[in-house]
Design a protein around this motif. Sequence first.
Motif, PDB file in Angstrom:
ATOM      1  N   TYR A  31       0.874  -1.169   0.000  1.00 13.70           N
ATOM      2  CA  TYR A  31       0.000   0.000   0.000  1.00 13.70           C
ATOM      3  C   TYR A  31       0.914   1.223   0.000  1.00 13.70           C
ATOM      4  O   TYR A  31       1.685   1.406   0.943  1.00 13.70           O
ATOM      5  CB  TYR A  31      -0.881   0.020   1.245  1.00 13.70           C
ATOM      6  N   THR A  32       0.853   2.009  -1.034  1.00  5.61           N
ATOM      7  CA  THR A  32       1.739   3.151  -1.232  1.00  5.61           C
ATOM      8  C   THR A  32       3.171   2.670  -1.054  1.00  5.61           C
ATOM      9  O   THR A  32       3.660   1.925  -1.881  1.00  5.61           O
ATOM     10  CB  THR A  32       1.372   4.326  -0.298  1.00  5.61           C
ATOM     11  N   SER A  33       3.822   3.018   0.028  1.00 12.13           N
ATOM     12  CA  SER A  33       5.208   2.578   0.202  1.00 12.13           C
ATOM     13  C   SER A  33       5.344   1.520   1.297  1.00 12.13           C
ATOM     14  O   SER A  33       6.451   1.136   1.652  1.00 12.13           O
ATOM     15  CB  SER A  33       6.082   3.782   0.551  1.00 12.13           C
ATOM     16  N   ARG A  34       4.238   1.036   1.817  1.00  8.01           N
ATOM     17  CA  ARG A  34       4.276   0.079   2.933  1.00  8.01           C
ATOM     18  C   ARG A  34       3.976  -1.332   2.446  1.00  8.01           C
ATOM     19  O   ARG A  34       2.878  -1.615   1.964  1.00  8.01           O
ATOM     20  CB  ARG A  34       3.236   0.512   3.974  1.00  8.01           C
ATOM     21  N   GLU A  35       4.966  -2.214   2.545  1.00  8.82           N
ATOM     22  CA  GLU A  35       4.767  -3.601   2.138  1.00  8.82           C
ATOM     23  C   GLU A  35       4.049  -4.372   3.237  1.00  8.82           C
ATOM     24  O   GLU A  35       4.301  -4.169   4.421  1.00  8.82           O
ATOM     25  CB  GLU A  35       6.111  -4.270   1.833  1.00  8.82           C
ATOM     26  N   GLN A  46      -4.468   3.806   5.739  1.00 10.33           N
ATOM     27  CA  GLN A  46      -3.329   3.325   4.950  1.00 10.33           C
ATOM     28  C   GLN A  46      -3.749   2.321   3.884  1.00 10.33           C
ATOM     29  O   GLN A  46      -2.986   2.054   2.961  1.00 10.33           O
ATOM     30  CB  GLN A  46      -2.284   2.663   5.865  1.00 10.33           C
ATOM     31  N   VAL A  47      -4.937   1.740   4.019  1.00  8.05           N
ATOM     32  CA  VAL A  47      -5.379   0.702   3.083  1.00  8.05           C
ATOM     33  C   VAL A  47      -6.622   1.122   2.301  1.00  8.05           C
ATOM     34  O   VAL A  47      -7.312   0.287   1.727  1.00  8.05           O
ATOM     35  CB  VAL A  47      -5.625  -0.642   3.818  1.00  8.05           C
ATOM     36  N   ALA A  48      -6.885   2.422   2.273  1.00  2.00           N
ATOM     37  CA  ALA A  48      -8.083   2.928   1.600  1.00  2.00           C
ATOM     38  C   ALA A  48      -8.024   2.728   0.085  1.00  2.00           C
ATOM     39  O   ALA A  48      -9.045   2.514  -0.558  1.00  2.00           O
ATOM     40  CB  ALA A  48      -8.285   4.399   1.932  1.00  2.00           C
ATOM     41  N   ILE A  49      -6.836   2.781  -0.468  1.00  2.00           N
ATOM     42  CA  ILE A  49      -6.673   2.653  -1.920  1.00  2.00           C
ATOM     43  C   ILE A  49      -6.127   1.271  -2.238  1.00  2.00           C
ATOM     44  O   ILE A  49      -5.258   0.749  -1.536  1.00  2.00           O
ATOM     45  CB  ILE A  49      -5.733   3.756  -2.444  1.00  2.00           C
TER      46      ILE A  49
END
Length: 174
Positions: A31-35, A46-49
């Motif tokens: 998610y974005t930059s978080r694996e 953090q998990v909306a997209i």
Amino acid sequence: MPRDRDPLVVGRVVGDIVDPFTRSIALRVSYTSREVNNGCELKPSQVAIQPRVDIGGEDLRTFFTLVMVDPDAPSPSDPNLREYLHWLVTDIPATTGASFGQEVVCYESPRPSMGIHRFAFVLFRQLGRQTVYAPGWRQNFNTRDFAELYNLGLPVAVVYFNCQRESGSGGRRR
């Protein structure tokens, strides 16, 4: 890794969602930059997209199905909607990602209201391209039954994260 230390066993993903399996394909979810690493904590914001999903493998003629479920819906103490289907993508070519597959059920971002929920990404190897039908509803999805219906066998990779509502949201107002 010994089964008693496997984070999928410790987190009851093996048992509640899938049967014991041997990981044979690389699966990277971010998610974005978080694996996503097994058991990590992510907030709903953090998990909306929809995440980026990268799948390993070598043969481009191999296809995969990805299922994302919440076995703790609506609450871990009473998971009577287990499993809640958050995402279903089929016909994902090896060495690519979910964006190259056929989205059967669109991504619905996790929004747990009570307790800590587990969200699992389960990857299956398909026997070939196939038509998969969207279930009539998202609640009470069953990953094992789905795999049996479409002859997918055991998973080839699974990764999960924990999520609970944002701190400070909701509650009583004065």
